[in-house]
Write a protein that holds these residues in place. Structure first.
Motif, PDB file in Angstrom:
ATOM      1  N   ALA A 180       0.833  -1.194   0.000  1.00 19.36           N
ATOM      2  CA  ALA A 180       0.000   0.000   0.000  1.00 19.36           C
ATOM      3  C   ALA A 180       0.873   1.251   0.000  1.00 19.36           C
ATOM      4  CB  ALA A 180      -0.914  -0.005   1.216  1.00 19.36           C
ATOM      5  N   ALA A 181       0.442   2.246  -0.787  1.00 15.93           N
ATOM      6  CA  ALA A 181       1.196   3.503  -0.870  1.00 15.93           C
ATOM      7  C   ALA A 181       0.437   4.657  -0.253  1.00 15.93           C
ATOM      8  CB  ALA A 181       1.502   3.828  -2.329  1.00 15.93           C
ATOM      9  N   ALA A 182      -0.773   4.399   0.248  1.00 18.90           N
ATOM     10  CA  ALA A 182      -1.579   5.446   0.860  1.00 18.90           C
ATOM     11  C   ALA A 182      -2.329   4.865   2.048  1.00 18.90           C
ATOM     12  CB  ALA A 182      -2.572   6.028  -0.159  1.00 18.90           C
ATOM     13  N   ALA A 183      -2.737   5.741   2.958  1.00 23.77           N
ATOM     14  CA  ALA A 183      -3.390   5.286   4.181  1.00 23.77           C
ATOM     15  C   ALA A 183      -4.693   4.546   3.902  1.00 23.77           C
ATOM     16  CB  ALA A 183      -3.658   6.484   5.099  1.00 23.77           C
ATOM     17  N   ASP A 184      -5.405   4.949   2.822  1.00 20.10           N
ATOM     18  CA  ASP A 184      -6.673   4.286   2.512  1.00 20.10           C
ATOM     19  C   ASP A 184      -6.489   3.046   1.657  1.00 20.10           C
ATOM     20  OD1 ASP A 184      -5.969   5.336   0.079  1.00 20.10           O
ATOM     21  OD2 ASP A 184      -7.789   6.508  -0.210  1.00 20.10           O
ATOM     22  N   HIS A 185      -5.231   2.715   1.334  1.00 22.02           N
ATOM     23  CA  HIS A 185      -4.892   1.512   0.552  1.00 22.02           C
ATOM     24  C   HIS A 185      -5.432   1.545  -0.873  1.00 22.02           C
ATOM     25  CE1 HIS A 185      -3.186  -0.661   4.004  1.00 22.02           C
ATOM     26  NE2 HIS A 185      -4.146  -0.088   4.697  1.00 22.02           N
ATOM     27  N   VAL A 213      -6.326  -2.631  -9.579  1.00 25.81           N
ATOM     28  CA  VAL A 213      -7.797  -2.657  -9.626  1.00 25.81           C
ATOM     29  C   VAL A 213      -8.353  -3.147  -8.294  1.00 25.81           C
ATOM     30  CG1 VAL A 213      -9.828  -3.648 -10.730  1.00 25.81           C
ATOM     31  CG2 VAL A 213      -7.852  -3.022 -12.117  1.00 25.81           C
ATOM     32  N   ALA A 214      -7.749  -4.200  -7.756  1.00 32.01           N
ATOM     33  CA  ALA A 214      -8.224  -4.745  -6.480  1.00 32.01           C
ATOM     34  C   ALA A 214      -8.119  -3.705  -5.369  1.00 32.01           C
ATOM     35  CB  ALA A 214      -7.417  -5.988  -6.123  1.00 32.01           C
ATOM     36  N   ALA A 215      -7.010  -2.958  -5.331  1.00 32.68           N
ATOM     37  CA  ALA A 215      -6.827  -1.940  -4.297  1.00 32.68           C
ATOM     38  C   ALA A 215      -7.910  -0.861  -4.388  1.00 32.68           C
ATOM     39  CB  ALA A 215      -5.445  -1.314  -4.423  1.00 32.68           C
ATOM     40  N   LEU A 216      -8.218  -0.423  -5.608  1.00 37.76           N
ATOM     41  CA  LEU A 216      -9.251   0.592  -5.793  1.00 37.76           C
ATOM     42  C   LEU A 216     -10.607   0.086  -5.320  1.00 37.76           C
ATOM     43  CD1 LEU A 216      -8.291   1.919  -9.352  1.00 37.76           C
ATOM     44  CD2 LEU A 216      -8.209   3.231  -7.216  1.00 37.76           C
ATOM     45  N   ARG A 217     -10.940  -1.143  -5.683  1.00 37.53           N
ATOM     46  CA  ARG A 217     -12.263  -1.676  -5.349  1.00 37.53           C
ATOM     47  C   ARG A 217     -12.377  -2.036  -3.871  1.00 37.53           C
ATOM     48  NH1 ARG A 217     -13.572  -4.894 -11.005  1.00 37.53           N
ATOM     49  NH2 ARG A 217     -13.998  -2.981 -12.160  1.00 37.53           N
ATOM     50  N   GLN A 218     -11.299  -2.513  -3.285  1.00 42.47           N
ATOM     51  CA  GLN A 218     -11.334  -2.794  -1.856  1.00 42.47           C
ATOM     52  C   GLN A 218     -11.476  -1.518  -1.056  1.00 42.47           C
ATOM     53  OE1 GLN A 218      -7.676  -5.024  -1.765  1.00 42.47           O
ATOM     54  NE2 GLN A 218      -8.716  -7.015  -1.744  1.00 42.47           N
ATOM     55  N   LEU A 254     -14.511  -8.808  -2.698  1.00 47.86           N
ATOM     56  CA  LEU A 254     -13.782  -9.529  -3.738  1.00 47.86           C
ATOM     57  C   LEU A 254     -13.475 -10.964  -3.334  1.00 47.86           C
ATOM     58  CD1 LEU A 254     -11.196  -6.781  -4.807  1.00 47.86           C
ATOM     59  CD2 LEU A 254     -13.452  -7.238  -5.787  1.00 47.86           C
ATOM     60  N   ARG A 255     -14.258 -11.519  -2.411  1.00 48.42           N
ATOM     61  CA  ARG A 255     -13.952 -12.857  -1.904  1.00 48.42           C
ATOM     62  C   ARG A 255     -14.280 -13.976  -2.885  1.00 48.42           C
ATOM     63  NH1 ARG A 255     -16.920 -12.631   3.797  1.00 48.42           N
ATOM     64  NH2 ARG A 255     -18.399 -11.468   2.472  1.00 48.42           N
ATOM     65  N   ASP A 256     -15.037 -13.686  -3.923  1.00 51.57           N
ATOM     66  CA  ASP A 256     -15.402 -14.721  -4.901  1.00 51.57           C
ATOM     67  C   ASP A 256     -14.191 -15.065  -5.771  1.00 51.57           C
ATOM     68  OD1 ASP A 256     -16.543 -16.447  -6.701  1.00 51.57           O
ATOM     69  OD2 ASP A 256     -18.031 -15.034  -7.458  1.00 51.57           O
ATOM     70  N   THR A 257     -13.738 -16.300  -5.704  1.00 50.48           N
ATOM     71  CA  THR A 257     -12.601 -16.729  -6.528  1.00 50.48           C
ATOM     72  C   THR A 257     -12.987 -17.877  -7.459  1.00 50.48           C
ATOM     73  OG1 THR A 257     -11.809 -18.241  -4.800  1.00 50.48           O
ATOM     74  CG2 THR A 257     -10.918 -16.005  -4.803  1.00 50.48           C
TER      75      THR A 257
END
Length: 233
Positions: free
Chosen positions: A18-23, A197-202, A208-211
């Motif tokens: 992570a590069a920011a506090a909000d991830h 993309v995952a970081a933005l959506r999380q 995103l638990r569906d695998t």
């Protein structure tokens, strides 16, 4: 640190933090890929070790894994998903899944420095003279909106709608340049963008638990419909 794995076409692995506090933003620390077809099971674990070594990390440093769900060929996609699940289970860390085409769409928009409202089409080689495809649009605040797909179809069936996009990317464009003229060199999924993309959506609270894999069609190898006699009867 998060590990990204995608085997929807090429094999791609990346490591980020992570590069920011909000991830919502990440720094990709290392990445590696192998574009050879049908070698996924031979190269994936070695690529994971490579990116960890490049970053001076070990598997014990991982806090999560993001894996591409496809769409993609049955065997290659299964290698990535099984590997990601096994490592996540063994370490007791979070496992997230993402449509692989999302990563290519974000890569195209990022490299083009495209403003909000820009549309992008993605077409990946699906073999059998078909492509896996989806259409996206850049939203406000670096969001990525999927407007259609993922689906699988013959290139001629989706040529008009994909050509109508501002950007068009993916390995399918190199195979069918007349029907799907590319606007970017991006052809295979980059696991670094999968992590982005995952970081933005999380950060936006998306689950995103569906695998479960996005195969979209039956595997090439099918079970026989009837038993055959060893005597040829």
């Amino acid at each position: 640190m998060q590990l990204g794995i995608d085997t929807s076409g090429a094999v791609s692995v990346a490591l980020a933090r992570a590069a920011a506090a909000d991830h919502a933003e990440i720094d990709v620390l290392a990445a590696a890929s192998d574009t050879r077809a049908r070698h996924h099971d031979e190269v994936l674990l070695a690529l994971i070790d490579t990116v960890l070594d490049q970053a001076g990390a070990t598997r014990r440093d991982l806090t999560g894994i993001v894996v591409g769900r496809g769409p993609g060929p049955f065997t290659g996609l299964r290698v990535g998903l099984v590997t990601a699940r096994t490592i996540a289970f063994g370490l007791g860390i979070e496992l997230s899944g993402l449509c692989s085409l999302d990563a290519l769409a974000l890569q195209a928009l990022t490299e083009a420095q495209a403003p909000a409202g820009t549309s992008v089409g993605v077409a990946l080689d699906a073999r059998r003279r078909e492509v896996y495809h989806a259409r996206y649009r850049a939203g406000e605040g670096r969001t990525l909106l999927r407007e259609d797909g993922p689906a699988v179809a013959a290139p001629a069936e989706v040529s008009e709608q994909l050509q109508a996009c501002d950007l068009l990317v993916g390995s399918g464009t190199a195979l069918y340049p007349n029907l799907l003229p590319a606007t970017s060199q991006a052809s295979h999924v980059d696991a670094g963008y999968l992590l982005r993309v995952a970081a933005l959506r999380q950060a936006q609270g998306e689950d995103l638990r569906d695998t479960e894999p996005l195969y979209l069609r039956d595997p090439d190898a099918a079970k026989p419909t009837a038993r055959k006699s060893a005597l040829g009867r």
